[in-house]
Scaffold this active site. Structure first.
Site, PDB file in Angstrom:
ATOM      1  N   SER A 126      -5.816  -2.220   8.947  1.00 23.01           N
ATOM      2  CA  SER A 126      -6.341  -2.003   7.606  1.00 23.01           C
ATOM      3  C   SER A 126      -7.778  -2.467   7.424  1.00 23.01           C
ATOM      4  O   SER A 126      -8.461  -1.989   6.526  1.00 23.01           O
ATOM      5  CB  SER A 126      -5.451  -2.696   6.575  1.00 23.01           C
ATOM      6  OG  SER A 126      -5.313  -4.058   6.878  1.00 23.01           O
ATOM      7  N   HIS A 176      -1.042   2.353   6.363  1.00 19.26           N
ATOM      8  CA  HIS A 176      -2.277   3.115   6.138  1.00 19.26           C
ATOM      9  C   HIS A 176      -2.260   4.473   6.839  1.00 19.26           C
ATOM     10  O   HIS A 176      -3.267   5.177   6.850  1.00 19.26           O
ATOM     11  CB  HIS A 176      -3.499   2.318   6.596  1.00 19.26           C
ATOM     12  CG  HIS A 176      -3.878   1.219   5.646  1.00 19.26           C
ATOM     13  ND1 HIS A 176      -4.658   1.437   4.536  1.00 19.26           N
ATOM     14  CD2 HIS A 176      -3.568  -0.094   5.633  1.00 19.26           C
ATOM     15  CE1 HIS A 176      -4.821   0.288   3.886  1.00 19.26           C
ATOM     16  NE2 HIS A 176      -4.171  -0.655   4.537  1.00 19.26           N
ATOM     17  N   LYS A 226       0.302   2.940  -1.183  1.00 21.40           N
ATOM     18  CA  LYS A 226      -1.042   3.378  -0.804  1.00 21.40           C
ATOM     19  C   LYS A 226      -1.162   4.877  -1.066  1.00 21.40           C
ATOM     20  O   LYS A 226      -1.324   5.277  -2.208  1.00 21.40           O
ATOM     21  CB  LYS A 226      -1.325   2.945   0.629  1.00 21.40           C
ATOM     22  CG  LYS A 226      -1.484   1.420   0.651  1.00 21.40           C
ATOM     23  CD  LYS A 226      -1.706   0.798   1.972  1.00 21.40           C
ATOM     24  CE  LYS A 226      -1.970  -0.697   1.767  1.00 21.40           C
ATOM     25  NZ  LYS A 226      -1.333  -1.538   2.778  1.00 21.40           N
TER      26      LYS A 226
HETATM   27  C1  PLP Z   1      -0.765  -2.866   2.582  1.00 25.00           C
HETATM   28  C2  PLP Z   1       0.053  -3.176   3.765  1.00 25.00           C
HETATM   29  C3  PLP Z   1       1.330  -3.712   3.615  1.00 25.00           C
HETATM   30  C4  PLP Z   1       1.869  -4.104   2.271  1.00 25.00           C
HETATM   31  O1  PLP Z   1       2.259  -3.012   1.534  1.00 25.00           O
HETATM   32  P1  PLP Z   1       2.665  -3.224  -0.007  1.00 25.00           P
HETATM   33  O2  PLP Z   1       3.542  -2.093  -0.293  1.00 25.00           O
HETATM   34  O3  PLP Z   1       1.401  -3.231  -0.783  1.00 25.00           O
HETATM   35  O4  PLP Z   1       3.375  -4.541  -0.080  1.00 25.00           O
HETATM   36  C5  PLP Z   1       2.088  -3.918   4.740  1.00 25.00           C
HETATM   37  N1  PLP Z   1       1.604  -3.634   5.970  1.00 25.00           N
HETATM   38  C6  PLP Z   1       0.378  -3.134   6.157  1.00 25.00           C
HETATM   39  C7  PLP Z   1      -0.094  -2.826   7.538  1.00 25.00           C
HETATM   40  C8  PLP Z   1      -0.435  -2.897   5.061  1.00 25.00           C
HETATM   41  O5  PLP Z   1      -1.663  -2.421   5.244  1.00 25.00           O
END
Ligand code: PLP
Length: 394
Positions: A181, A209, A240
Site C-alpha cells: 500500500s 489494494h 477501498k
Molecule cells: C487497507 C488495508 C487493510 C485494512 O482494510 P480495512 O477494510 O480498511 O480494515 C488490510 N490489509 C491491507 C493490505 C490494506 O491495505
C-alpha cells in the site's frame, strides 16, 4: 497527574520530528473534489479507486435495504442468526472471485486478525514479507506462531527462510500483501506459489489494494496472475475500491467453514451493517456489468504517472494507481503537503512508522472519479510546489 506526563513528552516529540499527524475534517461526500477544513480541494488521498463511495447506485441500494431490514444486524451472526443479505453478499463475492466460498468480516483489518490465528498457532511458522500491512503483522502476532520475516518481494530470501525452518514446525503459512500500500508494487505471486507448492505450505494473500484494481474487471491479484484455485486464502477489503466498509476472506470451502467456527472477530463482534452489505452488493453489480471504471482508473494512472516523471519527480517503483512521491525526510514531506493544500490539493504526507525513516513521501491515490482536467490541476500544483521547495529543477 504525573502518570500522564509521558504522553505530553511523546506527543511533543512527534511534533518535533515532524511526525505528528493532524487529521483533517472532510465536510462533503467522497469524490474527485472534497470540502476539507472549509476549503474545496482536489482529492488525491482516498482509496476510492472506482469512485463508488458516493455512487448513486450504491446509495440507492443502501436506502432500499434499510427500508426493508433497518440499519443494524443487532448481534453476532453465529449467536443470533445471519441475515439473508449477508449470505447473499458472500455467495456473490465467491462467484466474483471465482472461488468455492467467502466469508465477510467487519473490516479488512478484522479479516486478517480473524484468519491468521484460526489457521496457525504456537507449533507453526509464518513466513511474512517484511513490508506486510499492520493488520497482517498483528494477526501473525495474535496467532502465537513463530514469525519469520523475509526480504520484501524477495523469493530467493523466502526460499532460504523456508529451507532453514524445514522440519521444525507443524504447519507453515506464507502470507503477503498482494499490492503493497505504501509503494504500490505487486507481490511476485506465481513464484511465491511455486515455493508454497514445493514445500507444502499454506498460501495467503491480502488483496486489499488489488480488488477492483487488478485482474479482469477488478477481480484481483489471483485473476491478474491467473492463479485460480492455487491460492488458499485471499483476504480483501470492501473499504477501498468497493467504496463501502467490510472485509472478506475467499477461497477453499473448508477453510471458510473453519473461519465460521473459529474466526474470532466473526464469533465475537457484530456483522457489517445493512446499508454496508446492500451497497457492496450494488458495487458487485456494477463491477460485473462493465469494466469501464477499472479501465478509466488505469488510464488516469498511466497519464498521471508519466506526467509526474516528466516533471522530474521520483515516483518509486509502483505498478499500480498508488503513486508515492519520494521526498526523504518527514518535515519536507509535511511542508510539501501543506503547500499543496494551499494550492487546493489534498495529498497527505506519510512518514515513520507507516514507512521507514528517511523514506517519507506524499502518496497520491488515483481514482476513476478523476477527470483529465482534475489530474492536470493536480500536476500543476505539484510542479509549482516541487520547484519552490527545490525538489525538482526550475
Ligand atoms: C487497507 C488495508 C487493510 C485494512 O482494510 P480495512 O477494510 O480498511 O480494515 C488490510 N490489509 C491491507 C493490505 C490494506 O491495505
Amino acid at each position: 497527574m504525573s502518570r500522564l506526563n509521558w504522553l505530553e513528552q511523546e506527543l511533543q516529540s512527534l511534533h518535533d520530528q515532524g511526525l505528528y499527524n493532524r487529521i483533517r475534517t472532510i465536510q462533503s461526500p467522497q469524490g474527485a473534489w472534497l470540502r476539507v477544513d472549509g476549503k474545496k480541494v482536489l482529492n488525491f488521498c482516498s482509496n476510492n479507486y472506482l469512485g463508488l463511495a458516493n455512487h448513486p447506485r450504491l446509495v440507492e441500494a443502501a436506502r432500499r435495504a434499510m427500508e426493508k431490514y433497518g440499519v443494524g444486524p443487532a448481534a453476532v451472526r453465529s449467536i443470533a442468526g445471519t441475515m439473508d443479505l449477508h449470505v447473499e453478499l458472500e455467495r456473490r463475492l465467491a462467484a466474483f472471485k471465482g472461488v468455492e466460498a467467502a466469508i465477510t468480516f467487519q473490516s479488512g483489518f478484522n479479516a486478517n486478525l480473524g484468519t491468521i490465528p484460526a489457521l496457525v498457532g504456537k507449533e507453526d511458522v509464518i513466513f511474512s514479507d517484511e513490508l506486510n500491512h499492520a493488520s497482517i503483522i498483528d494477526g501473525c502476532r495474535l496467532s502465537g506462531a513463530t514469525i519469520v520475516r523475509y526480504a520484501h518481494n524477495n523469493v530467493a530470501d523466502l526460499e532460504r527462510a523456508v529451507q532453514e525452518w524445514q522440519g521444525k514446525y507443524r504447519r507453515g503459512l506464507i502470507v503477503t500483501d498482494g499490492v503493497f500500500s505504501m509503494d504500490g508494487d505487486i507481490a511476485p505471486l506465481p513464484e511465491i506459489y511455486e515455493i508454497a507448492q514445493r514445500y507444502d505450505l499454506l498460501l495467503m494473500v491480502d488483496d486489499a489494494h488489488g480488488e477492483g484494481v487488478l485482474g479482469r474487471g477488478g477481480r484481483g491479484i489471483v485473476d491478474h496472475f491467473d492463479l485460480h484455485g492455487k491460492v488458499d486464502i485471499e483476504v480483501g477489503t470492501l473499504s477501498k475500491a468497493f467504496g463501502v466498509v467490510g472485509g472478506v476472506v475467499a477461497g477453499n470451502a473448508r477453510i471458510i467453514e473453519w473461519l465460521r467456527q473459529r474466526g474470532r472477530p466473526f464469533l465475537f463482534s457484530s456483522a457489517m451493517t445493512v446499508p454496508d452489505v446492500a451497497a457492496c452488493l450494488a458495487a458487485l453489480d456494477l463491477l460485473e456489468e462493465s469494466s469501464e471504471l477499472v479501465e478509466k482508473l488505469w488510464e488516469n494512472t498511466r497519464y498521471f504517472k508519466s506526467e509526474m516523471k516528466r516533471l522530474g519527480f521520483d515516483i518509486g517503483q509502483s505498478q499500480t494507481p498508488i503513486t508515492p512521491i519520494m521526498l526523504g525526510e518527514a518535515p519536507l514531506a509535511q511542508e510539501f503537503s501543506r503547500r499543496l493544500f494551499e494550492e487546493g490539493v489534498f495529498a497527505m504526507a506519510i512518514g515513520y512508522p507507516t514507512v521507514p525513516k528517511g523514506k517519507a513521501r506524499i502518496r497520491v491515490m488515483i481514482s476513476a472519479a478523476h477527470e483529465r482536467q482534475d489530474l492536470d490541476r493536480g500536476l500543476e500544483a505539484f510542479a509549482r510546489v516541487g520547484r519552490s521547495l527545490g525538489v525538482i529543477g526550475a
